[in-house]
Structures are given as C-alpha cells and as structure tokens.
Design a protein around this motif. Structure first.
Motif, short mmCIF file in Angstrom:
data_model
loop_
_atom_site.label_atom_id
_atom_site.label_comp_id
_atom_site.label_asym_id
_atom_site.label_seq_id
_atom_site.Cartn_x
_atom_site.Cartn_y
_atom_site.Cartn_z
N GLY A 89 0.79 -1.23 0.00
CA GLY A 89 0.00 0.00 0.00
C GLY A 89 0.82 1.27 0.00
N GLN A 90 2.12 1.15 0.22
CA GLN A 90 2.98 2.33 0.23
C GLN A 90 3.49 2.61 -1.18
N VAL A 91 3.76 3.89 -1.44
CA VAL A 91 4.25 4.31 -2.76
C VAL A 91 5.52 5.12 -2.57
N ALA A 92 6.62 4.71 -3.21
CA ALA A 92 7.88 5.45 -3.13
C ALA A 92 7.78 6.73 -3.94
N VAL A 93 8.21 7.83 -3.34
CA VAL A 93 8.17 9.14 -4.01
C VAL A 93 9.41 9.95 -3.66
N ASP A 94 9.77 10.81 -4.60
CA ASP A 94 10.73 11.88 -4.33
C ASP A 94 9.89 13.11 -4.02
N VAL A 95 10.25 13.81 -2.95
CA VAL A 95 9.45 14.93 -2.47
C VAL A 95 10.30 16.19 -2.46
N ASP A 141 14.79 18.45 -0.74
CA ASP A 141 14.41 17.25 -1.50
C ASP A 141 14.70 16.03 -0.65
N PHE A 142 13.79 15.05 -0.70
CA PHE A 142 14.03 13.79 0.00
C PHE A 142 13.18 12.70 -0.61
N ARG A 143 13.56 11.45 -0.34
CA ARG A 143 12.80 10.28 -0.81
C ARG A 143 12.14 9.65 0.40
N THR A 144 10.89 9.23 0.21
CA THR A 144 10.15 8.57 1.26
C THR A 144 9.10 7.68 0.63
N ALA A 145 8.27 7.09 1.45
CA ALA A 145 7.15 6.29 0.96
C ALA A 145 5.87 6.86 1.55
N LEU A 146 4.87 7.05 0.70
CA LEU A 146 3.57 7.53 1.16
C LEU A 146 2.88 6.41 1.92
N PHE A 147 2.23 6.75 3.03
CA PHE A 147 1.48 5.79 3.84
C PHE A 147 0.00 5.95 3.52
N PRO A 148 -0.71 4.87 3.23
CA PRO A 148 -2.16 4.98 3.04
C PRO A 148 -2.85 5.00 4.41
N LYS A 149 -3.80 5.93 4.58
CA LYS A 149 -4.57 5.97 5.82
C LYS A 149 -5.89 6.68 5.56
N ASP A 150 -6.98 5.99 5.87
CA ASP A 150 -8.33 6.57 5.78
C ASP A 150 -8.63 7.15 4.39
N GLY A 151 -8.26 6.42 3.33
CA GLY A 151 -8.61 6.84 1.98
C GLY A 151 -7.73 7.91 1.38
N ARG A 152 -6.63 8.21 2.03
CA ARG A 152 -5.70 9.20 1.48
C ARG A 152 -4.28 8.78 1.80
N TYR A 153 -3.32 9.48 1.23
CA TYR A 153 -1.92 9.21 1.54
C TYR A 153 -1.41 10.24 2.54
N LEU A 154 -0.42 9.80 3.32
CA LEU A 154 0.29 10.67 4.24
C LEU A 154 1.76 10.68 3.84
N VAL A 155 2.37 11.88 3.82
CA VAL A 155 3.79 12.03 3.53
C VAL A 155 4.52 12.17 4.86
N PRO A 156 5.37 11.19 5.24
CA PRO A 156 6.12 11.32 6.49
C PRO A 156 7.10 12.48 6.41
N LEU A 157 7.13 13.28 7.46
CA LEU A 157 8.03 14.44 7.50
C LEU A 157 9.07 14.24 8.61
N LYS A 158 10.28 13.90 8.20
CA LYS A 158 11.37 13.68 9.15
C LYS A 158 11.71 14.98 9.88
N VAL A 159 12.28 14.83 11.06
CA VAL A 159 12.67 15.99 11.86
C VAL A 159 13.60 16.91 11.07
N ALA A 160 14.56 16.34 10.35
CA ALA A 160 15.52 17.15 9.58
C ALA A 160 14.81 18.01 8.53
#
Length: 100
Positions: free
Chosen positions: A41-47, A53-72
């Motif tokens: 269910g996760q999708v790799a993206v460059d953000v 700029d950073f690479r992460t994976a979108l998390f699916p939750k409640d019908g939408r995606y969430l972009v994790p935002l690291k502290v840095a």
C-alpha cells in the motif's frame, strides 16, 4: 509529478509522527498513477518541500496518503503541526537512483 497542499498533522502511536495529509482527490490520482508500483500500500516518491528534497514512501490511511516528515526536513523548512504545506511529489521506482 503531483503538487498538493494539505495540513501538517501529528499521529500519535508509541511515538509521535508528523505527516503532510495529501488531499483525497490528489491521493486518488497518485493511486491511479502508481498501480503496480505500490508495496504493501505504500508508494515510493521523491518529495520537494521548499528547498528540501528527499525520498520517502507515502502511507495509506483513511482513503488518502500521508507524507512522512522527518525531523531534519521539518527543521530545514520550519514546518509546524497545523500549518498548510505544499509539496511536489514524483513517483519513484524501487531501486531507481534519486534525482535532484
């Protein structure tokens, strides 16, 4: 490439995590474009947020995606929970080198 604007939210689990909530319409478009590229269910993206700029994976939750935002990333861009944030997302294939 997708550009989306949404709220910065905090999700409390065993530890707090901070995400950009991608609007449902944009999430639907990303889901359609990423068919065959998702993994559990996760999708790799460059953000890109601001100048960061950073690479992460979108998390699916409640019908939408969430972009994790690291502290840095949050520190570099002055991101706070509750603010509206705009990000550019580019689908990335696993194993593909990061561009940018």
């Amino acid at each position: 490439m997708f550009t989306c604007t949404g709220p910065v939210i905090e999700w409390r689990g065993p530890a707090p995590f901070v995400f950009l909530a991608v609007p449902e319409d944009d999430s639907d478009d990303i889901k359609d474009a990423s068919r065959g590229q998702e993994y559990w269910g996760q999708v790799a993206v460059d953000v890109r947020i601001g100048e960061t700029d950073f690479r992460t994976a979108l998390f699916p939750k409640d019908g939408r995606y969430l972009v994790p935002l690291k502290v840095a990333v949050r520190r570099a861009e002055g991101i706070e929970v509750g603010q509206e944030l705009t990000a550019t997302l580019q689908l990335a294939s696993r194993g593909e080198p990061r561009v940018g």
